[in-house]
Motif scaffolding. Structure first.
Motif, PDB file in Angstrom:
ATOM      1  N   GLU A 373       5.587 -29.132 -21.008  1.00 45.29           N
ATOM      2  CA  GLU A 373       6.860 -28.008 -21.394  1.00 45.29           C
ATOM      3  C   GLU A 373       6.993 -26.213 -20.820  1.00 45.29           C
ATOM      4  O   GLU A 373       7.894 -25.800 -20.590  1.00 45.29           O
ATOM      5  CB  GLU A 373       7.359 -27.716 -22.753  1.00 45.29           C
ATOM      6  N   VAL A 374       6.185 -25.539 -20.386  1.00 47.70           N
ATOM      7  CA  VAL A 374       6.362 -24.615 -19.602  1.00 47.70           C
ATOM      8  C   VAL A 374       5.496 -24.706 -18.176  1.00 47.70           C
ATOM      9  O   VAL A 374       4.731 -25.834 -18.041  1.00 47.70           O
ATOM     10  CB  VAL A 374       5.033 -23.278 -20.387  1.00 47.70           C
ATOM     11  N   PRO A 375       5.073 -23.319 -17.356  1.00 44.25           N
ATOM     12  CA  PRO A 375       5.001 -23.475 -15.675  1.00 44.25           C
ATOM     13  C   PRO A 375       3.129 -23.382 -16.284  1.00 44.25           C
ATOM     14  O   PRO A 375       2.204 -23.286 -17.305  1.00 44.25           O
ATOM     15  CB  PRO A 375       5.181 -21.747 -16.108  1.00 44.25           C
ATOM     16  N   GLU A 376       2.913 -23.906 -15.497  1.00 44.05           N
ATOM     17  CA  GLU A 376       1.782 -24.107 -14.716  1.00 44.05           C
ATOM     18  C   GLU A 376       0.484 -22.791 -14.938  1.00 44.05           C
ATOM     19  O   GLU A 376       0.723 -21.861 -14.710  1.00 44.05           O
ATOM     20  CB  GLU A 376       1.236 -24.509 -13.441  1.00 44.05           C
ATOM     21  N   GLY A 377      -0.589 -22.456 -15.726  1.00 41.89           N
ATOM     22  CA  GLY A 377      -1.232 -21.658 -15.976  1.00 41.89           C
ATOM     23  C   GLY A 377      -1.307 -21.222 -17.874  1.00 41.89           C
ATOM     24  O   GLY A 377      -2.097 -20.110 -17.921  1.00 41.89           O
ATOM     25  N   LEU A 378       0.363 -20.951 -18.382  1.00 40.56           N
ATOM     26  CA  LEU A 378       0.093 -20.628 -19.067  1.00 40.56           C
ATOM     27  C   LEU A 378      -0.650 -21.472 -20.683  1.00 40.56           C
ATOM     28  O   LEU A 378      -0.940 -22.329 -20.946  1.00 40.56           O
ATOM     29  CB  LEU A 378       1.779 -20.711 -20.229  1.00 40.56           C
ATOM     30  N   CYS A 379      -0.566 -20.536 -21.796  1.00 39.47           N
ATOM     31  CA  CYS A 379      -1.524 -21.010 -22.443  1.00 39.47           C
ATOM     32  C   CYS A 379      -0.643 -21.554 -24.429  1.00 39.47           C
ATOM     33  O   CYS A 379      -0.053 -21.100 -24.530  1.00 39.47           O
ATOM     34  CB  CYS A 379      -2.081 -19.837 -23.043  1.00 39.47           C
ATOM     35  N   GLN A 391      -2.169 -13.719 -17.983  1.00 40.84           N
ATOM     36  CA  GLN A 391      -1.669 -14.618 -17.350  1.00 40.84           C
ATOM     37  C   GLN A 391      -0.928 -14.635 -16.177  1.00 40.84           C
ATOM     38  O   GLN A 391      -0.667 -13.741 -15.994  1.00 40.84           O
ATOM     39  CB  GLN A 391      -1.447 -15.861 -18.344  1.00 40.84           C
ATOM     40  N   LEU A 392      -1.528 -15.923 -15.035  1.00 39.15           N
ATOM     41  CA  LEU A 392      -1.038 -15.723 -13.956  1.00 39.15           C
ATOM     42  C   LEU A 392      -1.275 -14.013 -12.839  1.00 39.15           C
ATOM     43  O   LEU A 392      -0.150 -13.573 -12.268  1.00 39.15           O
ATOM     44  CB  LEU A 392       0.514 -15.508 -13.513  1.00 39.15           C
ATOM     45  N   SER A 393      -2.440 -13.527 -13.377  1.00 36.09           N
ATOM     46  CA  SER A 393      -2.574 -12.612 -12.432  1.00 36.09           C
ATOM     47  C   SER A 393      -2.026 -12.602 -11.362  1.00 36.09           C
ATOM     48  O   SER A 393      -1.542 -11.402 -10.457  1.00 36.09           O
ATOM     49  CB  SER A 393      -3.738 -11.730 -13.045  1.00 36.09           C
ATOM     50  N   ALA A 394      -2.250 -13.497 -10.629  1.00 38.11           N
ATOM     51  CA  ALA A 394      -2.216 -13.653  -9.242  1.00 38.11           C
ATOM     52  C   ALA A 394      -1.276 -13.611  -8.923  1.00 38.11           C
ATOM     53  O   ALA A 394      -1.159 -13.527  -7.321  1.00 38.11           O
ATOM     54  CB  ALA A 394      -3.424 -14.994  -8.159  1.00 38.11           C
ATOM     55  N   GLN A 395      -0.380 -14.492  -9.380  1.00 34.32           N
ATOM     56  CA  GLN A 395       1.063 -13.963  -8.701  1.00 34.32           C
ATOM     57  C   GLN A 395       1.914 -12.450  -9.807  1.00 34.32           C
ATOM     58  O   GLN A 395       2.810 -12.537  -8.833  1.00 34.32           O
ATOM     59  CB  GLN A 395       1.635 -15.042  -9.842  1.00 34.32           C
ATOM     60  N   GLY A 396       1.184 -11.961  -9.890  1.00 36.42           N
ATOM     61  CA  GLY A 396       2.507 -10.720 -10.624  1.00 36.42           C
ATOM     62  C   GLY A 396       1.994 -10.445 -11.755  1.00 36.42           C
ATOM     63  O   GLY A 396       2.386  -9.847 -12.934  1.00 36.42           O
TER      64      GLY A 396
END
Length: 409
Positions: A373-379, A391-396
């Protein structure tokens, strides 16, 4: 004679003082601190200097302490001036001579000579900051094993996230704006462009909203005309999301001024909602709701990458006060759900007392959040969604949130 740039540095000093000495947010302090600063560019500079000085304060102080024979008191003005001088030189790429020219006039006599000597020594030594800011000890103790990942997300100021009125146009707007999308209805842009100047603003195609802040409303799905209550609604991003998803929205907030902003954004985006200015602890609706979204007042420590003042002004007292208010709001909201209705509880906080500990006290049937239900990479942990700046640090990166969901049986 006026020194160009000096008012901005004085304002930055005042912003830091308001945060550290009076416990104010930078937003609260801005009106007074920036009153004598002319021009948007200088006002933005003052905020940037103060933000970077607060973001890197532990590491800046370590440099200062390593260059002084006798440790300066924490509240000493020369320390604060050195912090803003070093923040400029080491984080904002200000030439050292410019940092000196606009920093030393904030001091007189011996303190000025001391600051000049310490700054010059550090520059000659090639002083630098670590790749990741060191967080204050009380924060490290509270955030425990998560602290390293969170700190990594604070190294750079965050990008700009937009939420789209129509998720079906995501690819179109990502291309038109030159951004990237991390989820349907989301576009991420680099910082720097004034929001009002971007394509789509005037026509109401989108609004500014951190990706993490958009997740609570996403978890309610399409409304199909059903009734939803958005409690503590201002500044209104979730109200706009829910209205765009087809919900019949009632938005309640205690602040008249902030609700005027919600109404303005509804008009700009050509969306509709019933707005109510009221204290949720006193107000009582005339109907039950199919869903309630409670984005509760909190310490906002999850916004530390964009508001680094929270690293220094939030402590046990503020956390306990917010936790008490949150518990009362959850209890009130639970009474207004229709049978089968869903309650979403969200806080932009990284504090356990405002997240997991609150969720464990709710007397409704748990409706676990699922990974898909949530974007990929979230906990998703224990059926609760937890985000943090690492989280998602590579994307900002993204703000820190705790989100839980229940159903009334």
């Amino acid at each position: 004679m006026d020194i160009p740039g000096l008012p901005a540095r004085r304002a930055a000093l005042n912003l830091i003082d308001a945060v550290l000495r009076r416990g104010e947010t930078m937003e609260q302090a801005a009106s007074s601190a920036l009153a004598r600063v002319r021009g948007d560019a200088d006002r933005a500079l003052a905020k940037a200097i103060a933000s970077e000085a607060l973001r890197w304060r532990v590491d800046l102080d370590a440099l200062i302490d390593g260059a002084t024979r006798q440790r300066l008191p924490d509240d000493a003005k020369p320390r604060a001036v050195l912090e803003i001088m070093l923040a400029q030189a080491l984080r904002l790429e200000t030439p050292p001579h410019a940092a000196i020219a606009t920093g030393l006039p904030l001091l007189t006599g011996g303190p000025r000579r001391l600051a000049h000597g310490v700054f010059s020594t550090l520059m000659k030594q090639g002083a630098s900051l670590p790749a990741v800011p060191t967080l204050p000890e009380p924060v490290q103790e509270r955030w425990g094993e998560r602290v390293s990942a969170i700190a990594a997300g604070l190294a750079l100021p965050p990008p700009l996230d937009l939420a789209l009125r129509d998720p079906d146009t995501t690819s179109e707007w990502a291309e038109r704006l030159g951004g990237v999308s991390l989820a349907p209805g989301h576009v991420r842009l680099s910082r720097g462009t004034p929001v009002e100047a971007l394509p789509g603003f005037q026509e109401g195609a989108w609004w500014v909203q951190d990706l993490a802040a958009s997740l609570p409303a996403r978890l309610l799905g399409q409304g199909a005309g059903r009734r939803v209550l958005d409690l503590c609604a201002a500044p209104g991003g979730k109200t706009l999301q829910l209205a765009a998803a087809g919900w019949d929205v009632t938005a309640v907030d205690i602040s008249k001024r902030r609700m005027e902003r919600v109404a303005s954004n509804l008009a700009r985006t050509r969306l509709s909602a019933n707005t109510v200015v009221a204290d949720a602890l006193d107000w009582r609706p005339e109907v039950e709701f199919d869903a309630i979204l409670l984005d509760a007042p909190c310490t906002a420590t999850g916004t530390c990458r964009r508001h680094p003042d929270v690293l220094h002004r939030i402590g046990p007292r503020q956390i306990a006060e917010m936790a008490d208010l949150q518990a009362r709001l959850i209890a009130r909201a639970s009474e207004w759900l229709s049978a089968g209705g869903k309650l979403i509880y969200a806080v932009c906080s990284l504090e356990t007392a405002e997240g997991e500990e609150q969720a464990r006290q709710v007397e409704l049937s748990a409706d676990p959040i699922l990974v898909d239900e949530v974007p990929e990479g979230l906990c998703v942990r224990d059926g609760w969604l937890q985000t943090d700046p690492g989280q998602l640090s590579a994307q900002g990166g993204l703000d820190g949130f705790f989100i839980a969901r229940w159903t009334r049986s």
